[in-house]
Design a protein around this motif. Structure first.
Motif, mmCIF file in Angstrom:
data_model
loop_
_atom_site.group_PDB
_atom_site.id
_atom_site.type_symbol
_atom_site.label_atom_id
_atom_site.label_comp_id
_atom_site.label_asym_id
_atom_site.label_seq_id
_atom_site.Cartn_x
_atom_site.Cartn_y
_atom_site.Cartn_z
ATOM 1 N N ASN A 122 5.547 9.551 -2.447
ATOM 2 C CA ASN A 122 4.571 8.752 -1.703
ATOM 3 C C ASN A 122 3.374 9.588 -1.269
ATOM 4 O O ASN A 122 3.495 10.785 -1.024
ATOM 5 C CB ASN A 122 5.223 8.124 -0.464
ATOM 6 N N TYR A 123 2.232 8.914 -1.123
ATOM 7 C CA TYR A 123 1.005 9.584 -0.686
ATOM 8 C C TYR A 123 0.862 9.560 0.840
ATOM 9 O O TYR A 123 0.106 10.328 1.408
ATOM 10 C CB TYR A 123 -0.218 8.890 -1.280
ATOM 11 N N ASP A 124 1.555 8.634 1.500
ATOM 12 C CA ASP A 124 1.414 8.474 2.949
ATOM 13 C C ASP A 124 2.247 9.503 3.698
ATOM 14 O O ASP A 124 3.077 10.204 3.117
ATOM 15 C CB ASP A 124 1.844 7.060 3.358
ATOM 16 N N THR A 125 2.028 9.564 5.015
ATOM 17 C CA THR A 125 2.769 10.532 5.847
ATOM 18 C C THR A 125 3.703 9.823 6.828
ATOM 19 O O THR A 125 4.121 10.404 7.825
ATOM 20 C CB THR A 125 1.792 11.418 6.637
ATOM 21 N N THR A 160 0.818 -1.208 0.000
ATOM 22 C CA THR A 160 0.000 0.000 0.000
ATOM 23 C C THR A 160 0.853 1.260 0.000
ATOM 24 O O THR A 160 0.532 2.258 -0.631
ATOM 25 C CB THR A 160 -0.903 0.027 1.262
ATOM 26 N N VAL A 161 1.960 1.217 0.725
ATOM 27 C CA VAL A 161 2.744 2.426 0.975
ATOM 28 C C VAL A 161 3.318 2.987 -0.321
ATOM 29 O O VAL A 161 4.047 2.313 -1.027
ATOM 30 C CB VAL A 161 3.889 2.114 1.959
ATOM 31 N N GLY A 162 2.990 4.243 -0.592
ATOM 32 C CA GLY A 162 3.600 4.930 -1.724
ATOM 33 C C GLY A 162 3.106 4.486 -3.077
ATOM 34 O O GLY A 162 3.488 5.037 -4.095
ATOM 35 N N SER A 163 2.251 3.495 -3.128
ATOM 36 C CA SER A 163 1.802 2.972 -4.416
ATOM 37 C C SER A 163 0.300 3.172 -4.528
ATOM 38 O O SER A 163 -0.461 2.621 -3.741
ATOM 39 C CB SER A 163 2.135 1.480 -4.522
ATOM 40 N N LEU A 176 -2.561 0.899 -2.884
ATOM 41 C CA LEU A 176 -3.537 1.536 -2.001
ATOM 42 C C LEU A 176 -4.955 1.180 -2.432
ATOM 43 O O LEU A 176 -5.821 0.894 -1.596
ATOM 44 C CB LEU A 176 -3.343 3.055 -2.030
ATOM 45 N N LEU A 177 -5.221 1.161 -3.731
ATOM 46 C CA LEU A 177 -6.553 0.812 -4.223
ATOM 47 C C LEU A 177 -6.940 -0.606 -3.812
ATOM 48 O O LEU A 177 -8.077 -0.871 -3.454
ATOM 49 C CB LEU A 177 -6.596 0.934 -5.750
ATOM 50 N N GLU A 178 -5.978 -1.513 -3.866
ATOM 51 C CA GLU A 178 -6.238 -2.889 -3.453
ATOM 52 C C GLU A 178 -6.634 -2.931 -1.974
ATOM 53 O O GLU A 178 -7.578 -3.625 -1.586
ATOM 54 C CB GLU A 178 -4.999 -3.743 -3.695
ATOM 55 N N ALA A 179 -5.903 -2.179 -1.145
ATOM 56 C CA ALA A 179 -6.194 -2.147 0.287
ATOM 57 C C ALA A 179 -7.546 -1.487 0.563
ATOM 58 O O ALA A 179 -8.308 -1.927 1.443
ATOM 59 C CB ALA A 179 -5.089 -1.410 1.037
ATOM 60 N N VAL A 180 -7.872 -0.437 -0.194
ATOM 61 C CA VAL A 180 -9.159 0.249 -0.032
ATOM 62 C C VAL A 180 -10.304 -0.686 -0.415
ATOM 63 O O VAL A 180 -11.346 -0.729 0.253
ATOM 64 C CB VAL A 180 -9.204 1.544 -0.877
ATOM 65 N N ALA A 181 -10.117 -1.439 -1.502
ATOM 66 C CA ALA A 181 -11.153 -2.394 -1.912
ATOM 67 C C ALA A 181 -11.390 -3.427 -0.807
ATOM 68 O O ALA A 181 -12.537 -3.787 -0.495
ATOM 69 C CB ALA A 181 -10.734 -3.091 -3.211
ATOM 70 N N LYS A 182 -10.317 -3.886 -0.193
ATOM 71 C CA LYS A 182 -10.430 -4.855 0.899
ATOM 72 C C LYS A 182 -11.196 -4.247 2.071
ATOM 73 O O LYS A 182 -12.072 -4.884 2.674
ATOM 74 C CB LYS A 182 -9.033 -5.306 1.339
ATOM 75 N N GLU A 183 -10.874 -2.980 2.394
ATOM 76 C CA GLU A 183 -11.567 -2.309 3.496
ATOM 77 C C GLU A 183 -13.045 -2.081 3.179
ATOM 78 O O GLU A 183 -13.885 -2.096 4.068
ATOM 79 C CB GLU A 183 -10.902 -0.960 3.812
ATOM 80 N N PHE A 184 -13.361 -1.883 1.898
ATOM 81 C CA PHE A 184 -14.761 -1.697 1.520
ATOM 82 C C PHE A 184 -15.577 -2.924 1.921
ATOM 83 O O PHE A 184 -16.634 -2.805 2.551
ATOM 84 C CB PHE A 184 -14.896 -1.465 0.007
ATOM 85 N N PHE A 185 -15.098 -4.098 1.550
ATOM 86 C CA PHE A 185 -15.855 -5.319 1.843
ATOM 87 C C PHE A 185 -15.910 -5.601 3.341
ATOM 88 O O PHE A 185 -16.924 -6.083 3.857
ATOM 89 C CB PHE A 185 -15.249 -6.516 1.093
ATOM 90 N N LYS A 186 -14.828 -5.288 4.044
ATOM 91 C CA LYS A 186 -14.820 -5.503 5.500
ATOM 92 C C LYS A 186 -15.757 -4.535 6.209
ATOM 93 O O LYS A 186 -16.384 -4.870 7.211
ATOM 94 C CB LYS A 186 -13.398 -5.342 6.045
#
Length: 527
Positions: free
Chosen positions: A344-347, A59-62, A66-76
């Motif tokens: 990167n997009y993260d902080t 997820t970090v910087g990519s 990040l989209l893959e992780a967001v999709a996972k969080e959507f279903f959860k």
């Protein structure tokens, strides 16, 4: 013996390496960090599974990760607690796994692979069966190819069952194979999540998922947060208990951490069980649950970005930066004199280095402000840059300056080019790429930066840039600069400039050697 001294014998000292040391010593560099740096400074929660940890690091910087992780969080978040994490994982990894099966079969011709992929693209449509039948006939006399088609067909049927299970748990999803919900989840399964070339496709699918949920339900009914929160706590308690039981007694620190977390969540679950839903405590707690533990937000069709941002925060909330990581200390030392940039997009970098973030499109658009942070080559340096991390592609929580799609890359290209050209041409800074992969070095923005610099009359006077990489890494060639959308002949001046001005500095055969190598460079640059 220091860490810097241990690996010294492995490091190649050459002319470019010595020039880099001198540039760092004079504070004439901009350290440009990529996803590799953020991954190296993460402090992963020890109760994360290996799969979750892998997703988090990706997820970090990519943006694709990040989209893959967001999709996972959507279903959860928007499915009930009855959707298994295994089903979510299967759904999001289905296309990549099938793709690996196809690519592994060297016996297939390119035409046959294309046919197989075409059938796969229609896997959850009515015409899939006819496409599959044609392939079975075509491969009737080749047992290995015939078996591959049969194996993929079984995988597709199993995934169809998984999609139906998930459909039943999502609000207002049509389970039938002709239903909108089923077809949408079919597109989710057939999307190669985490791959850079499907960023726009992935974004569109996530937007459709969120829009569909927003259209058919309000995720803020009084009992919703309470019931799902209770289930979430209970599931977490089971996971923790299993972790504690399987923990090696010698892992004292990990065991202490797990037991403390278990106690904390057990108390939380007891409060869920004993309080009545009408009590003041219960109401406050349910509200808190909506905004923190399970990330339920008040959604409607006009709040798509807010929902997306919340899912992003959930995806990144599993991660914390580690200020004690070796690379954190090293970067602070290197960037005491030199500017720190990141794509990167993260902080996490700012957190680990105790710095503030700057968005170059917003905070440094005023040339006076930019000159204060990064003075011209012949001006005294006030050292203000050592307080900041400058984000050249924006921050994940700032949709206004978040460079995501190809369209946004193009929209911000002029500002990006002007910013880096000022750093290179006017302020005479060398870019030093650390933890940046080939894709980051040749993406849309960087490709056009090198093209623009190559066309300048003063090109020969520009400083040398350095790409710090593992041994044996070659410079990118013409195919990696495909974003320029020109012929190889038209691309030649850009490639020539790139070869002249970007020099490889090798640090070792393992990523673990990066921090001690940079320590060594820092020690030399001090003298």
């Amino acid at each position: 013996m220091s860490r810097a001294e241990k690996g010294r014998k492995h490091w190649c000292i050459n002319f470019y390496w010595i020039r880099l040391k001198r540039r760092l010593q004079k504070g004439k560099c901009c350290i440009f960090t990529g996803a590799g740096v953020s991954a190296a400074i993460l402090n992963l929660d020890p109760i994360l599974t290996k799969d979750n940890a892998k997703t988090c690091v990706k997820t970090v910087g990519s943006w694709s990760g990040l989209l893959e992780a967001v999709a996972k969080e959507f279903f959860k978040t928007y499915g009930s607690s009855y959707i298994s994490l295994e089903d979510i994982k299967d759904l999001l990894e289905f296309r990549n796994k099938i793709g690996e099966k196809i690519s592994r079969h060297k016996i297939l011709t390119k035409e046959e692979k294309d046919e197989l992929n075409k059938a796969l693209e229609r896997a959850f449509e009515t015409d899939y069966e006819s496409l599959k039948t044609n392939l079975v006939k075509k491969f009737a006399n080749d047992q290995e190819k015939h078996d591959l088609v049969s194996e993929i067909d079984v995988d597709i049927k199993l995934m169809s069952f998984v999609i139906k299970r998930i459909c039943k748990e999502l609000p207002s999803s049509d389970v039938g194979e002709d239903g909108i919900g089923f077809k949408l989840l079919g597109r989710v399964a057939l999307n190669p999540w985490g791959q850079y070339d499907v960023v726009e496709q992935s974004t569109q699918i996530i937007n459709e998922l969120i829009t569909r949920v927003n259209k058919f339900t309000t995720i803020t009914k009084s009992g919703s947060a309470w019931e799902r929160g209770s289930k979430a706590c209970q599931q977490r308690l089971v996971e923790l208990k299993n972790e504690i039981e399987s923990c090696n007694p010698k892992e004292v620190e990990k065991l202490k951490f797990l037991q403390a977390r278990y106690k904390e969540l057990h108390t939380l679950f007891d409060q869920f069980s004993t309080a009545t839903k009408d009590s003041p405590y219960a109401k406050d707690f349910a509200t808190d649950f909506k905004s923190t533990l399970i990330g339920i937000v008040s959604t409607n069709e006009n709040n798509l970005n807010g929902t997306f941002r919340r899912l992003t925060e959930l995806a990144l909330s599993q991660l914390k930066s580690n200020p004690h990581a070796p690379l954190s200390k090293t970067l602070n030392q290197l960037c005491e004199k030199n500017v720190l940039l990141t794509a990167n997009y993260d902080t996490f970098l700012a957190s680990a280095l105790f710095r503030n973030v700057l968005d170059y499109t917003e905070d440094l658009s005023d040339i006076k402000q930019l000159d204060l942070i990064i003075p011209d080559d012949d001006k005294p340096d006030l050292g203000l840059h050592s307080r900041f991390v400058i984000h050249v592609h924006g921050l994940y929580y700032d949709k206004g300056h978040f460079v995501i799609s190809e369209e946004e890359y193009k929209d911000t290209a002029t500002i990006f080019l002007n910013f880096l050209k000022i750093l290179i041409v006017q302020k005479k800074r060398s870019l030093v790429f650390v933890g940046v992969g080939e894709g980051g070095l040749t993406d849309w923005h960087m490709a056009y930066l090198f093209k623009d610099l190559a066309e300048r009359k003063d090109a020969d006077e520009h400083p040398i840039h350095y790409w710090i990489v593992l041994k044996g890494t070659p410079l990118p060639g013409p195919s990696e600069f495909s974003e320029l959308e020109t012929t190889e002949e038209e691309m030649r001046p850009t490639l020539d400039y790139f070869v002249r001005k970007v020099k490889i500095v090798e640090y070792g055969t393992s990523h673990d050697e990066l921090s001690p190598y940079l320590d060594y460079v820092f020690e030399l640059a001090k003298n």
